[in-house]
Motif scaffolding. Structure first.
Motif, PDB file in Angstrom:
ATOM      1  N   GLN A  19      -8.442   1.884  -5.139  1.00 39.28           N
ATOM      2  CA  GLN A  19      -8.713   1.542  -3.736  1.00 39.28           C
ATOM      3  C   GLN A  19      -7.818   2.364  -2.812  1.00 39.28           C
ATOM      4  N   VAL A  20      -6.555   2.505  -3.203  1.00 39.95           N
ATOM      5  CA  VAL A  20      -5.581   3.241  -2.386  1.00 39.95           C
ATOM      6  C   VAL A  20      -5.807   4.745  -2.477  1.00 39.95           C
ATOM      7  N   ARG A  63       0.819  -1.218   0.000  1.00 39.30           N
ATOM      8  CA  ARG A  63       0.000   0.000   0.000  1.00 39.30           C
ATOM      9  C   ARG A  63       0.854   1.270   0.000  1.00 39.30           C
ATOM     10  N   LYS A 101       0.850   3.982  -2.881  1.00 40.99           N
ATOM     11  CA  LYS A 101       0.428   5.351  -2.544  1.00 40.99           C
ATOM     12  C   LYS A 101       1.427   6.372  -3.071  1.00 40.99           C
ATOM     13  N   CYS A 143      -3.470  -4.673  -3.097  1.00 42.15           N
ATOM     14  CA  CYS A 143      -4.280  -3.458  -3.193  1.00 42.15           C
ATOM     15  C   CYS A 143      -4.202  -2.938  -4.624  1.00 42.15           C
TER      16      CYS A 143
END
Length: 400
Positions: A222-223, A183, A187, A218
């Motif tokens: 979604q992130v 994640r 990101k 992920c």
């Protein structure tokens, strides 16, 4: 001789398919060949999925369907995205194609104009650049080598974006490396993309369920929810559900894009196979208890292959987070000569000599845009993998 188009000059045949075909030809000639080129599970399609297909046939569900998927499958896909990824899509935001490859191709055909650029991290799945070129776009290849564990950095992505950038292709876990983005790593990339609102994101999540150890999958939208309106999230049933030959892929994104992709499909293949669609409904909505079994087997095979390849002279093999591939580095093998007298000038000559001298078929790294490496698919039995890796060790030991 038919007149061939200039378009054909922009693409080349798939290297992974070529290696698999070569291995089959040699086997047919009586050679003892182990093929590690094919990107498909060796498991059979689960019985409940096959049963759903048989019922569909018996119930006469053999007619044309809606071009981009039956309502039941779109509903199952919407439920999957909500349940597993926290993403909400309506049926008119979902498209179903004849395999994941078609959904990607449709998106490029529907959006790319001459001069549009598509950022593709390397190593990449062999079809990405060629599909971009077929659609008239320009691939922009950005290296993500072993020094970053085959993950693209935010700085490299930032540097690659220009006013002409239309798409960024993201694939995690990756084919050919198996590298996965956590994640925080993802990101960092989505933060860059948020600064460039003209860049769309194509997320290829085909290996979502094939992840190992403590890795948590992920996906970009979604992130970073801010990317939802310009992300096409692509997936399929081929890899996780051992349904490669059934040819069902799907994608979700903005209504306008999905509608345009449907228009392309309506004038190419029209609907995916009706029987396969009903099987896919069962795959997504039925029991998922076989997935942990598949993952356990693949993780065991990964560990076996990584250990044995790292024990081979001149090979460095990172441990991947997912999929069923490893992408070892063979820098220390380049410039040497094999026991059979072959000069190892690059990864293609390494793979050729390995096939000819030891009967092991792998795909050379140049096909994936990053050398000197080769890809091994460990989607076969432990016994076969152990023998193949022993042959690779023997081949490397013979390099002088």
């Amino acid at each position: 001789m038919p007149l061939l188009s200039d378009t054909l000059k922009r693409v080349k045949p798939s290297a992974t398919i070529a290696v698999t075909n070569k291995a089959r030809e040699l086997k047919a000639e009586g050679r003892d060949v182990i093929g590690l080129g094919a990107g498909e599970p060796d498991f059979d399609t689960p019985e409940n999925i096959k049963g759903a297909a048989k019922r569909a046939i018996d119930e006469g569900k053999t007619k044309y369907t809606a071009v981009d998927g039956i309502p039941e499958l779109k509903a199952a896909i919407a439920d999957k995205f909500k349940r597993e990824n926290g993403l909400t899509y309506a049926p008119n935001q979902i498209t179903v194609g004849t395999g994941g490859k078609q959904t990607l191709y449709n998106a490029f055909m529907a959006t790319l104009n001459p001069g549009d650029e598509v950022i593709i991290p390397a190593p990449y799945w062999v079809s990405y650049p060629d599909m971009v070129q077929l659609a008239g776009g320009t691939p922009v290849i950005v290296p993500a080598g072993i020094e970053t564990n085959f993950r693209l950095t935010a700085e490299a992505l930032e540097a690659a974006i220009t006013p002409k950038t239309k798409w960024f292709i993201f694939n995690s876990p990756s084919n050919p490396t198996g590298a996965g983005y956590g994640r925080a790593e993802l990101k960092a990339l989505t933060d860059v993309l948020m600064r460039h609102p003209h860049v769309w994101v194509m997320s290829d999540d085909m290996y979502e369920h094939l992840v190992f150890d403590e890795f948590e999958f992920c996906t970009p939208a979604q992130v970073e929810p801010g990317l939802y309106e310009r992300t096409l999230t692509c997936n399929g049933v081929s890899k996780a559900y051992a349904m490669t030959g059934w040819r069902i892929g799907y994608a979700a994104g903005p209504v306008e894009l999905i509608k345009a992709m449907g228009t392309i499909q309506s004038q190419s293949t029209s609907n995916p196979c009706s029987i396969s669609q009903y099987a896919a409904v069962e795959a997504l909505t039925g029991p998922q208890d076989f997935l942990p079994e598949f993952r356990e087997a693949f993780q065991r095979r990964r560990d076996l292959v990584v250990e044995m390849l790292n024990a081979a002279a001149g090979i460095t093999c990172p441990t991947p987070e997912g999929a069923f591939y490893v992408y070892p580095d063979i820098s220390a093998c380049i410039g040497k000569t094999s026991a059979g007298g072959a000069k190892i000038a690059d990864d293609e000559s390494f793979a050729t000599a390995l096939l000819e001298e030891e009967g092991v078929a792998v795909v050379f790294g140049a096909a994936f845009g990053l050398s000197p490496n080769f890809r091994v698919s460990y989607a076969t039995s432990d016994e076969v993998l152990r023998e193949a890796c022993s042959r690779i060790q023997r081949f490397c030991a013979g390099l002088q």
